[in-house]
Structures are given as structure tokens and as C-alpha cells.
Write a protein that holds these residues in place. Structure first.
Motif, mmCIF file in Angstrom:
data_model
loop_
_atom_site.group_PDB
_atom_site.id
_atom_site.type_symbol
_atom_site.label_atom_id
_atom_site.label_comp_id
_atom_site.label_asym_id
_atom_site.label_seq_id
_atom_site.Cartn_x
_atom_site.Cartn_y
_atom_site.Cartn_z
ATOM 1 N N GLU A 82 0.866 -1.183 0.000
ATOM 2 C CA GLU A 82 0.000 0.000 0.000
ATOM 3 C C GLU A 82 0.905 1.238 0.000
ATOM 4 O O GLU A 82 1.939 1.260 0.675
ATOM 5 N N HIS A 85 3.311 2.881 2.542
ATOM 6 C CA HIS A 85 4.587 2.231 2.891
ATOM 7 C C HIS A 85 5.507 2.029 1.688
ATOM 8 O O HIS A 85 6.723 1.987 1.845
ATOM 9 N N ASP A 165 1.128 -4.066 8.368
ATOM 10 C CA ASP A 165 -0.011 -3.426 9.030
ATOM 11 C C ASP A 165 -0.469 -4.188 10.279
ATOM 12 O O ASP A 165 -1.168 -3.633 11.128
HETATM 13 FE FE1 FEO Z 1 -2.347 -1.330 4.299
HETATM 14 FE FE2 FEO Z 1 -0.655 1.069 6.173
HETATM 15 O O1 FEO Z 1 -1.179 0.120 4.618
#
Ligand code: FEO
Length: 397
Positions: A82, A85, A165
């Protein structure tokens, strides 16, 4: 300078704090901000674990260089793609062109798709291994915690779990970043809100991941959001375990919409009777004021759910409808449910909420109460009965 980044051994925190953004994923409020955590393992070979949001690249690179100076980074381990990150992957690759990116098959297709980055890579599968010198890293595939490519990296040398996460929470790291050296009071509620809002749909994958990690000896959990957990590891794991099993405390969330106060009077009547029946944990949310983020968090927190809606254009009140959809999309399980509604000339909200009951598979504890225009003695009695039915069901827990 370096000591301020040290977690243990020669593993360093090089994450950043975001106190600017109003909405995480453009949806979820951040009253206490959020941190994007990244970690540096300094060994014969140097590894960077995950990156941060792209707008923080300058401060991020400065933090990295404060630890390793001009030494090159050998590996960039990507536990999660994502963009909060992965955002700095392209810039890190430009800065360290010989870096080898470590990920799984799905990671690499996303890296190319998002950032057009190719080059040398180390593709890992579940249980694969990477030695940096003193540190030995093992990779565990944990799909859907929170995307399909998600994996976790375990440092077998120091017992550090880089969990992506998993075990994350909202809230910046103000000064310290290790739980034992900071006040983490705000992070507990922010963990429930983070889990329920962001990861909430994936209870079963989280349970599978917890099972897979259960035999590891963990001395530190390094998530991508929130404190590094060292002192509170059992508590953090318990919170994620309970939430991912949709286990909840004894209590009731009343979620309602009301334009002129009539439906709200039903909600107040129900709440007062719940209290009279001995229910202590009662949380009321007027959907026109409470942000859905907090409503969802409370629905994950409590076992009882009571929903009320006026009829609006022959439909459920739009903000109530939106909450129902958010509950269904998270596949919340095992709640006791009751509902009520109102209309002026033709009833629709109560009828349409029956569809939600069916889809949610929640246990209905009482017939719905439907009110025409305003509170009558009959409606008052029916609301009391609904509240008593909920209280009795909770008492059997
Ligand atoms: Fe699922 Fe902090 O990204």
C-alpha cells in the motif's frame, strides 16, 4: 544521534510522523495523526524494511543516513505494497541503484505496476530465509493482512517481528517510539479504530496469520503504524486476536438517524430502558454527527447493535444506509441485533432494514418497532420491550 533510533541489537527505527493529513485513505479521521514506520537492520549487509509515504522522502533519507552514513543499503524488504509504505520505493532505488528488493511474486507485479521499478530482486516464498551476517531473517506469507501480497519478516537473531499493518494503530509517535518509553494511552482506542476501519474485513486471514506466528518467540513487534511493541506484546496480540474473531464486550451501540427528533426519541427511550435493565455500556451515535469511523469501531467493540432510521424518499435514511453497507463489507459476525424506524405517510425504512438482517446473519432479538409520525403510548411500550429483549439476550452471555 544514532542511539535515538535504536530498538535493540543493531535494528533502528527510521519512520516518520504525519500530523498533516486529515483523512487516512481519504476516509478515516486522524485526530492524533499517524506514523509510517520503516526499519533499518545494520549488519554485514544492510536491510531496509518497508518505506514511508513519498512526501516524507527527504526527512526519511536523512534519518537513514544518520544511522548508516554513506554505506549502501543492500536489501529493501517490502512487507506491504500500500502506498503509505511503498511510496518511496522508486526514490530509494534511484538513491541506491544496486539495492536488491525482497518480496514475493505478488509484490513484484505491484512494484512494477505502481512505480515502474524493475531490476535485481529476491523473490521469497513462505518460510524462505535471508542472512545479513549476524541477523537471520525468515519470511512468512500473511495474505490479506491487509492486501494479498502482505508478508511478515521475522528476525530470528533478535526475535523481532516486522509485521506490516498487523498490530498497527493510528496515532503519531511523539518523541519516543518504543512502548515502554512513551505514554501509549491514546494508542489503545486508536488500535481498535485502525483495525476495525482498515483491516476489519479480514478477520479470517488475521486469524490464520496469528496461528502461523504463534510458535515464534517475539521480543519486539515492529508494525508499519504506531509504537514498537516490546512491553505490551501479549496485550497487542490479544486485541488483534479478539477483534479478528469478532469477539466483543457486553454492551450496546445504538446507531440512528433523525431529522426532527422523533426517531431520536425512540432511541432515547430504548437507551433509558437498557440502562434500567442494568446495561452499563451504551454508546449512542447520531449518524449525522458521528463519523462512521467511530461508529464502526464501537460496533467491533460491543456485542449488541440497535439501528434506527426514519424513512427518507421511500428509502432508509442515507447515512444509516451507508453504515449498514460498511458493516456488511467488513463481514462483522456474531452481533445481537434489533432495529426500529419511522415514517410520515408511507413506511419503508423498517421494511428495507429487514434485508440487512438477512445479509448480516446477526441474531435478531426482537421484532422491529415502526412508528408513524411521533411517539405514542404504544410505540413507547414497544421500544421498552425491544430494549428489554436486548438486555435479556446480553444477560445470557
Ligand atoms: Fe495497508 Fe498502512 O497500509
Amino acid at each position: 544521534m544514532e542511539q535515538k533510533t535504536l530498538i535493540k541489537g543493531n535494528v533502528h527505527y527510521v519512520g516518520v510522523n504525519d500530523r498533516t493529513k486529515h483523512r487516512f485513505e481519504a476516509m478515516w479521521p486522524l485526530p492524533y495523526g499517524v506514523s509510517y514506520n520503516s526499519y533499518l537492520i545494520e549488519d554485514e549487509m544492510i536491510a531496509l524494511v518497508d518505506t514511508v509515504e513519498i512526501c516524507y522522502f527527504e526527512v526519511y533519507l536523512r534519518k537513514i543516513k544518520q544511522v548508516i552514513g554513506d554505506r549502501p543499503i543492500n536489501y529493501l524488504i517490502i512487507n506491504h505494497m500500500e502506498p503509505d509504505h511503498s511510496g518511496c520505493i522508486r526514490l530509494i532505488k534511484q538513491h541506491y541503484p544496486d539495492i536488491i528488493i525482497v518480496g514475493n511474486k505478488q509484490t513484484f507485479s505491484m512494484i512494477e505496476g505502481f512505480y515502474g521499478v524493475t531490476g535485481e530482486q529476491y523473490m521469497v516464498k513462505d518460510g524462505d530465509y535471508l542472512a545479513l551476517g549476524h541477523h537471520k531473517l525468515r519470511f512468512y506469507m500473511t495474505p490479506m493482512v491487509h492486501w494479498p501480497e502482505t508478508m511478515m519478516t521475522y528476525d530470528e537473531t533478535d526475535g523481532i517481528l516486522f509485521s506490516g499493518d498487523g498490530f498497527g494503530c493510528f496515532g503519531t509517535l511523539d518523541g519516543g517510539f518504543i512502548d515502554s518509553r512513551m505514554n501509549v494511552d491514546k494508542h489503545w482506542d486508536e488500535m481498535v479504530r485502525y483495525y476495525s476501519n482498515i483491516v476489519g474485513k479480514y478477520g479470517s486471514p488475521v486469524q490464520k496469520a496469528l496461528q502461523k506466528l504463534s510458535t515464534l518467540s517475539i521480543s519486539a513487534i515492529c508494525s508499519t503504524h504506531g509504537p514498537v511493541w516490546m512491553e505490551n506484546i501479549p496485550k497487542v496480540i490479544e486485541i488483534y486476536d479478539r477483534l479478528s474473531r469478532y469477539d466483543a464486550d457486553n454492551g450496546v451501540v445504538i446507531v440512528y438517524g433523525s431529522m426532527y427528533g422523533n426517531t431520536e426519541e425512540m432511541a432515547e427511550t430504548i437507551a433509558a430502558e437498557l440502562s434500567a435493565q442494568g446495561v452499563k455500556n451504551i454508546v449512542m451515535h447520531n449518524v449525522s454527527k458521528s463519523h462512521p469511523s467511530y461508529i464502526i469501531a464501537d460496533i467491533f467493540r460491543y456485542k449488541g447493535l440497535i439501528i434506527g432510521s426514519p424513512t427518507y424518499s421511500n428509502q432508509i435514511f442515507p447515512e444509516v444506509e451507508s453504515i449498514l453497507s460498511k458493516i456488511l463489507s467488513r463481514e462483522v459476525k456474531g452481533r445481537y441485533l434489533a432495529y426500529f424506524g419511522s415514517f410520515t405517510w408511507a413506511g419503508a425504512a423498517v421494511k428495507r432494514m429487514a434485508e440487512f438482517v438477512e445479509k448480516s446473519r446477526f441474531e435478531l432479538v426482537s421484532d422491529p418497532v415502526e412508528m408513524k409520525q411521533s411517539m405514542s403510548d404504544l410505540t413507547y411500550t414497544q421500544c421498552q420491550y425491544l430494549a428489554r429483549s436486548m438486555a435479556h439476550r446480553l444477560a445470557k452471555e
